[in-house]
Scaffold this active site. Structure first.
Site, PDB file in Angstrom:
ATOM      1  N   TYR A  22       0.793  -1.236   0.000  1.00 33.40           N
ATOM      2  CA  TYR A  22       0.000   0.000   0.000  1.00 33.40           C
ATOM      3  C   TYR A  22       0.822   1.282   0.000  1.00 33.40           C
ATOM      4  O   TYR A  22       0.261   2.367  -0.020  1.00 33.40           O
ATOM      5  CB  TYR A  22      -0.955  -0.005   1.200  1.00 33.40           C
ATOM      6  N   GLU A  95     -14.821   2.770  -8.725  1.00 36.46           N
ATOM      7  CA  GLU A  95     -14.161   1.889  -7.758  1.00 36.46           C
ATOM      8  C   GLU A  95     -12.650   1.984  -7.966  1.00 36.46           C
ATOM      9  O   GLU A  95     -12.176   1.874  -9.098  1.00 36.46           O
ATOM     10  CB  GLU A  95     -14.643   0.461  -7.995  1.00 36.46           C
ATOM     11  N   HIS A  97      -8.639   0.855  -6.329  1.00 37.76           N
ATOM     12  CA  HIS A  97      -7.799   0.054  -5.442  1.00 37.76           C
ATOM     13  C   HIS A  97      -6.360   0.487  -5.626  1.00 37.76           C
ATOM     14  O   HIS A  97      -5.927   0.763  -6.750  1.00 37.76           O
ATOM     15  CB  HIS A  97      -7.940  -1.440  -5.745  1.00 37.76           C
ATOM     16  N   ARG A 104      -3.227 -10.544  -6.485  1.00 40.40           N
ATOM     17  CA  ARG A 104      -3.234 -10.907  -5.064  1.00 40.40           C
ATOM     18  C   ARG A 104      -4.062 -12.164  -4.826  1.00 40.40           C
ATOM     19  O   ARG A 104      -4.331 -12.920  -5.761  1.00 40.40           O
ATOM     20  CB  ARG A 104      -3.740  -9.707  -4.263  1.00 40.40           C
TER      21      ARG A 104
END
Length: 139
Positions: A22, A95, A97, A104
């Site tokens: 992240y 959306e 990410h 993943r």
């Protein structure tokens, strides 16, 4: 132009949580850069670890804002309630990410909300948010 950036569970830990996936920046550090890059847009930010609060926020702005950038976190893969909310409001939702969810774990490959969203952006780190805002700004 008004755009809501809405982050779901555990995204309050950006910069601390799994930086290899992240990144090392918090969203609070990133938001001023985004706001500076898009002075023509009023970017509002909201984060909650609670599904119902995310729904309440989308319902609050979903008939008056120009766009919603949604990173629903793990709720992406489980929440029919978020999908129903996105379908019920008028404001388009993108959306996003931070990671490429398709690289993943298998359970992250299925989104329960993509089918109700205008589009999906994933895998570009925090820049995924910029790409979504850019879409709304250049409509």
């Amino acid at each position: 132009m008004k755009i809501l950036i809405l982050n779901g569970p555990n995204l309050n830990l950006l910069g601390k949580r799994e930086p290899g996936i992240y990144g090392s920046s918090s969203f609070d550090d990133f938001l001023p850069q985004l706001q500076q890059h898009y002075p023509q847009a009023e970017l509002e930010y909201y984060q909650s670890n609670i599904e119902g609060e995310l729904i309440n926020k989308m319902q609050e702005v979903g008939f008056s804002y120009d766009g919603i950038v949604l990173n629903a976190g793990a709720y992406t893969h489980t929440s029919i309630a978020l999908q129903d909310c996105i379908r019920a409001i008028k404001t388009p939702v993108i959306e996003v990410h931070i990671s490429n969810v398709h690289q993943r774990e298998e359970f992250r490959h299925k989104s329960m909300i993509s089918c109700a969203c205008k589009g999906v952006i994933c895998g570009f780190g925090l820049d995924s948010y910029r790409l979504a805002v850019d879409y709304f700004v250049h409509l």
